[in-house]
Design a protein around this motif. Structure first.
Motif, mmCIF file in Angstrom:
data_model
loop_
_atom_site.group_PDB
_atom_site.id
_atom_site.type_symbol
_atom_site.label_atom_id
_atom_site.label_comp_id
_atom_site.label_asym_id
_atom_site.label_seq_id
_atom_site.Cartn_x
_atom_site.Cartn_y
_atom_site.Cartn_z
ATOM 1 N N PHE A 174 0.820 -1.215 0.000
ATOM 2 C CA PHE A 174 0.000 0.000 0.000
ATOM 3 C C PHE A 174 0.859 1.273 0.000
ATOM 4 O O PHE A 174 0.633 2.179 -0.780
ATOM 5 N N HIS A 175 1.832 1.326 0.901
ATOM 6 C CA HIS A 175 2.710 2.502 0.923
ATOM 7 C C HIS A 175 4.150 2.139 0.583
ATOM 8 O O HIS A 175 5.093 2.662 1.167
ATOM 9 N N ASN A 176 4.289 1.222 -0.362
ATOM 10 C CA ASN A 176 5.624 0.903 -0.864
ATOM 11 C C ASN A 176 5.907 1.903 -1.995
ATOM 12 O O ASN A 176 5.556 1.679 -3.153
ATOM 13 N N THR A 177 6.516 3.023 -1.623
ATOM 14 C CA THR A 177 6.673 4.125 -2.581
ATOM 15 C C THR A 177 7.492 3.726 -3.818
ATOM 16 O O THR A 177 7.095 4.050 -4.939
ATOM 17 N N PRO A 178 8.634 3.007 -3.633
ATOM 18 C CA PRO A 178 9.367 2.599 -4.840
ATOM 19 C C PRO A 178 8.520 1.725 -5.778
ATOM 20 O O PRO A 178 8.592 1.870 -7.002
ATOM 21 N N ALA A 179 7.687 0.848 -5.198
ATOM 22 C CA ALA A 179 6.820 0.007 -6.046
ATOM 23 C C ALA A 179 5.783 0.870 -6.766
ATOM 24 O O ALA A 179 5.449 0.623 -7.927
ATOM 25 N N ARG A 180 5.307 1.903 -6.078
ATOM 26 C CA ARG A 180 4.359 2.826 -6.715
ATOM 27 C C ARG A 180 5.029 3.550 -7.888
ATOM 28 O O ARG A 180 4.392 3.831 -8.899
ATOM 29 N N LEU A 181 6.312 3.862 -7.706
ATOM 30 C CA LEU A 181 7.033 4.546 -8.780
ATOM 31 C C LEU A 181 7.198 3.609 -9.980
ATOM 32 O O LEU A 181 7.044 4.022 -11.133
ATOM 33 N N GLU A 182 7.506 2.345 -9.695
ATOM 34 C CA GLU A 182 7.647 1.378 -10.787
ATOM 35 C C GLU A 182 6.330 1.259 -11.554
ATOM 36 O O GLU A 182 6.318 1.171 -12.777
ATOM 37 N N ALA A 183 5.226 1.261 -10.824
ATOM 38 C CA ALA A 183 3.910 1.170 -11.476
ATOM 39 C C ALA A 183 3.679 2.382 -12.381
ATOM 40 O O ALA A 183 3.143 2.266 -13.487
ATOM 41 N N LEU A 184 4.133 3.546 -11.913
ATOM 42 C CA LEU A 184 3.993 4.761 -12.725
ATOM 43 C C LEU A 184 4.840 4.658 -13.991
ATOM 44 O O LEU A 184 4.388 4.980 -15.097
ATOM 45 N N LYS A 185 6.084 4.175 -13.833
ATOM 46 C CA LYS A 185 6.968 4.051 -15.003
ATOM 47 C C LYS A 185 6.340 3.144 -16.050
ATOM 48 O O LYS A 185 6.386 3.430 -17.245
ATOM 49 N N LYS A 186 5.748 2.062 -15.575
ATOM 50 C CA LYS A 186 5.117 1.102 -16.481
ATOM 51 C C LYS A 186 3.939 1.761 -17.213
ATOM 52 O O LYS A 186 3.790 1.617 -18.429
ATOM 53 N N ALA A 187 3.166 2.521 -16.450
ATOM 54 C CA ALA A 187 2.003 3.186 -17.054
ATOM 55 C C ALA A 187 2.449 4.218 -18.094
ATOM 56 O O ALA A 187 1.810 4.397 -19.139
ATOM 57 N N LEU A 188 3.581 4.885 -17.816
ATOM 58 C CA LEU A 188 4.111 5.871 -18.767
ATOM 59 C C LEU A 188 4.553 5.173 -20.052
ATOM 60 O O LEU A 188 4.284 5.644 -21.155
ATOM 61 N N GLU A 189 5.206 4.054 -19.870
ATOM 62 C CA GLU A 189 5.713 3.304 -21.010
ATOM 63 C C GLU A 189 4.565 2.774 -21.865
ATOM 64 O O GLU A 189 4.569 2.911 -23.083
ATOM 65 N N GLU A 190 3.585 2.179 -21.194
ATOM 66 C CA GLU A 190 2.457 1.599 -21.937
ATOM 67 C C GLU A 190 1.596 2.682 -22.585
ATOM 68 O O GLU A 190 1.089 2.508 -23.675
ATOM 69 N N ASP A 191 1.424 3.760 -21.863
ATOM 70 C CA ASP A 191 0.632 4.892 -22.343
ATOM 71 C C ASP A 191 -0.660 4.453 -23.041
ATOM 72 O O ASP A 191 -0.980 4.904 -24.144
ATOM 73 N N LYS A 192 -1.386 3.617 -22.358
ATOM 74 C CA LYS A 192 -2.620 2.999 -22.856
ATOM 75 C C LYS A 192 -3.603 3.969 -23.476
ATOM 76 O O LYS A 192 -4.286 3.650 -24.440
ATOM 77 N N CYS A 193 -3.724 5.138 -22.875
ATOM 78 C CA CYS A 193 -4.758 6.065 -23.316
ATOM 79 C C CYS A 193 -4.194 7.236 -24.115
ATOM 80 O O CYS A 193 -4.891 8.216 -24.375
ATOM 81 N N GLY A 194 -2.913 7.151 -24.433
ATOM 82 C CA GLY A 194 -2.293 8.251 -25.178
ATOM 83 C C GLY A 194 -2.273 9.555 -24.408
ATOM 84 O O GLY A 194 -2.392 10.638 -24.982
ATOM 85 N N ARG A 195 -2.117 9.463 -23.084
ATOM 86 C CA ARG A 195 -2.166 10.683 -22.267
ATOM 87 C C ARG A 195 -0.800 11.129 -21.739
ATOM 88 O O ARG A 195 -0.703 12.183 -21.120
ATOM 89 N N ALA A 196 0.231 10.302 -21.987
ATOM 90 C CA ALA A 196 1.542 10.586 -21.382
ATOM 91 C C ALA A 196 2.072 11.956 -21.820
ATOM 92 O O ALA A 196 2.715 12.663 -21.040
ATOM 93 N N ALA A 197 1.777 12.321 -23.057
ATOM 94 C CA ALA A 197 2.290 13.595 -23.573
ATOM 95 C C ALA A 197 1.776 14.787 -22.758
ATOM 96 O O ALA A 197 2.473 15.776 -22.587
ATOM 97 N N GLN A 198 0.542 14.649 -22.252
ATOM 98 C CA GLN A 198 -0.037 15.745 -21.457
ATOM 99 C C GLN A 198 0.590 15.854 -20.067
ATOM 100 O O GLN A 198 0.353 16.814 -19.359
ATOM 101 N N ALA A 199 1.318 14.814 -19.679
ATOM 102 C CA ALA A 199 1.784 14.761 -18.293
ATOM 103 C C ALA A 199 3.307 14.730 -18.210
ATOM 104 O O ALA A 199 3.870 14.269 -17.217
ATOM 105 N N GLY A 200 3.956 15.266 -19.239
ATOM 106 C CA GLY A 200 5.414 15.227 -19.290
ATOM 107 C C GLY A 200 6.067 15.927 -18.101
ATOM 108 O O GLY A 200 6.978 15.386 -17.462
ATOM 109 N N ASN A 201 5.593 17.106 -17.786
ATOM 110 C CA ASN A 201 6.201 17.874 -16.691
ATOM 111 C C ASN A 201 6.023 17.161 -15.356
ATOM 112 O O ASN A 201 6.947 17.123 -14.535
ATOM 113 N N GLU A 202 4.834 16.620 -15.165
ATOM 114 C CA GLU A 202 4.535 15.928 -13.896
ATOM 115 C C GLU A 202 5.416 14.682 -13.778
ATOM 116 O O GLU A 202 6.014 14.433 -12.720
#
Ligand code: ADP
Ligand code: MG
Ligand code: MG
Length: 370
Positions: free
Chosen positions: A161-189
């Motif tokens: 639940f609060h495994n921050t590094p694991a949460r970061l890995e999940a984010l990296k994966k979501a960025l890579e997959e970019d399922k919804c084509g939204r990664a470009a909107q969130a570059g700065n974040e």
């Protein structure tokens, strides 16, 4: 909603013997269906809280109830030892006639019954810094009372639940997959978060090497999960123990600061309104440390601002991950809401970084007074 259920059938499964006088939907919780039950018993009228547990969120109700029973029976003993009122200062699970902590009905619903905490109120909104202070005091006391509870024996009902590094890995994966084509909107974040990768490891590394202890954490430290005594205005009991798990004291503390000390709503789009209010930060820190007494270690005490920043950054990561994955976890009411939520969290992180010295000075001011 009431008419759906056969109260006689459900309440008949639990220990109290008597006639049902009233059952009404109760409270403003968003997770479980909560009812207040009044029974005519031999000894007079008694009230209870009956809940239909949300098994969509908590898919292992048995493990969850085991956690609650273990923690509350431990608390009950502690409260008795110091002459407190164990019927009001902790939740009390009323067992089923089958000797279980819940009753599973024919259609798969899980029900549980608690003793009703009389003459106390749970408030949805903090009206004054004093309310925030009271909740800090109660959550700090919760830590203190459970300081010698074997936290490792609790079930991790939501793994990592609060495994921050694991949460970061999940984010990296979501960025890579970019399922919804939204990664470009969130570059700065994304960049803002990735620049802080080393930071995300601080607490989990310290836990791993034993520098900070595993503790019982509440994980939903909202004001409305505290019962405030109607007479004294003091927080008397921590409720809503569904997410009690092993974790870090800094998680509970940090998450409270994250949502409680912010000057704006979680989805505010005008970021100039978003900051970490130092008056509220101080009120919570003071209350939490008073409540914890001497139970926190020196290492934990020195990491309070890290806890606040960690929980805020982690939450920002989770909102962003959900945005990238198509808003499947956090409900949205408007397009882009999860990205907006991510932005407020990152703005808070940035603000905390700017106020870092002040935050540390405030934490230092109260840490010797336990
Ligand atoms: P949720 O997970 O849905 O927030 P809670 O366990 O917090 O559910 O219960 C919802 C509300 O019911 C609480 O905010 C509080 O007002 C009330 N409540 C819960 N347990 C008790 C209790 N033992 N005594 C009195 N009121 C309670
Ligand atoms: Mg609640
Ligand atoms: Mg809850």
């Amino acid at each position: 909603m009431q008419e759906l259920w056969n109260w006689q059938e459900i309440l008949g499964q639990f220990e109290p013997e008597g006639k049902i006088a009233e059952v009404i939907p109760y409270g403003s919780g968003h997770i479980n269906d909560t009812f207040r039950v009044t029974m005519e018993e031999k000894s007079g009228r008694k009230r209870y809280i009956l809940q239909r547990m949300n098994v969509n969120i908590f898919y292992d109700p048995r493990a969850l109830m085991e956690n609650i029973v273990n923690v509350t029976s431990f608390l009950r003993k502690k409260i008795l030892e110091r002459g407190g009122d164990p019927d009001r200062e902790t939740l009390n699970v009323i067992p089923s006639r089958a000797g279980e902590s819940f009753y599973q009905d024919m259609t798969g619903n899980y029900w549980r019954l608690y003793r009703f905490i009389e003459n106390a109120t749970s408030y949805d909104q903090a009206e004054r810094p004093e309310d925030f202070y009271q909740s800090a005091l109660a959550f700090g006391r919760f830590q203190q009372q459970l300081a010698d509870f074997p936290a490792g024996s609790l079930h991790e009902t939501i793994p990592d639940f609060h495994n921050t590094p694991a949460r970061l890995e999940a984010l990296k994966k979501a960025l890579e997959e970019d399922k919804c084509g939204r990664a470009a909107q969130a570059g700065n974040e994304a960049r803002f978060i990735l620049e802080r990768e080393a930071f995300t490891h601080i607490l989990s590394d310290k836990l791993k090497c034993g520098e900070i202890p595993l503790r019982v954490t509440h994980n939903d430290t909202k004001l409305n999960n505290i019962m405030i005594d109607n007479g004294t205005g003091k927080g008397i009991c921590v409720i809503d123990l569904d997410t009690v798990m092993p974790g870090l004291a800094l998680h509970d503390y940090g998450d409270s600061i994250r949502f409680g000390a912010s000057t704006a709503a979680e989805d505010e789009t005008d970021l100039s309104k978003v900051s970490c209010d130092m008056e509220l930060f101080e009120a919570y820190t003071k209350g939490f440390l008073e409540g914890c007494g001497k139970s926190l270690t020196t290492a934990e005490l020195s990491l309070l601002p890290v806890g606040a920043k960690m929980m805020t950054l982690e939450c920002g990561m989770r909102f962003l991950t959900d945005y990238l994955q198509g808003d499947t976890y956090f409900k949205i009411h408007w397009e882009g809401q999860n990205l907006a939520r991510c932005r407020t969290q990152l703005k808070l992180v940035q603000d905390m970084e700017e106020k870092w010295e002040q935050m540390n000075a405030i934490a230092a001011k109260y840490r010797h007074k336990g």
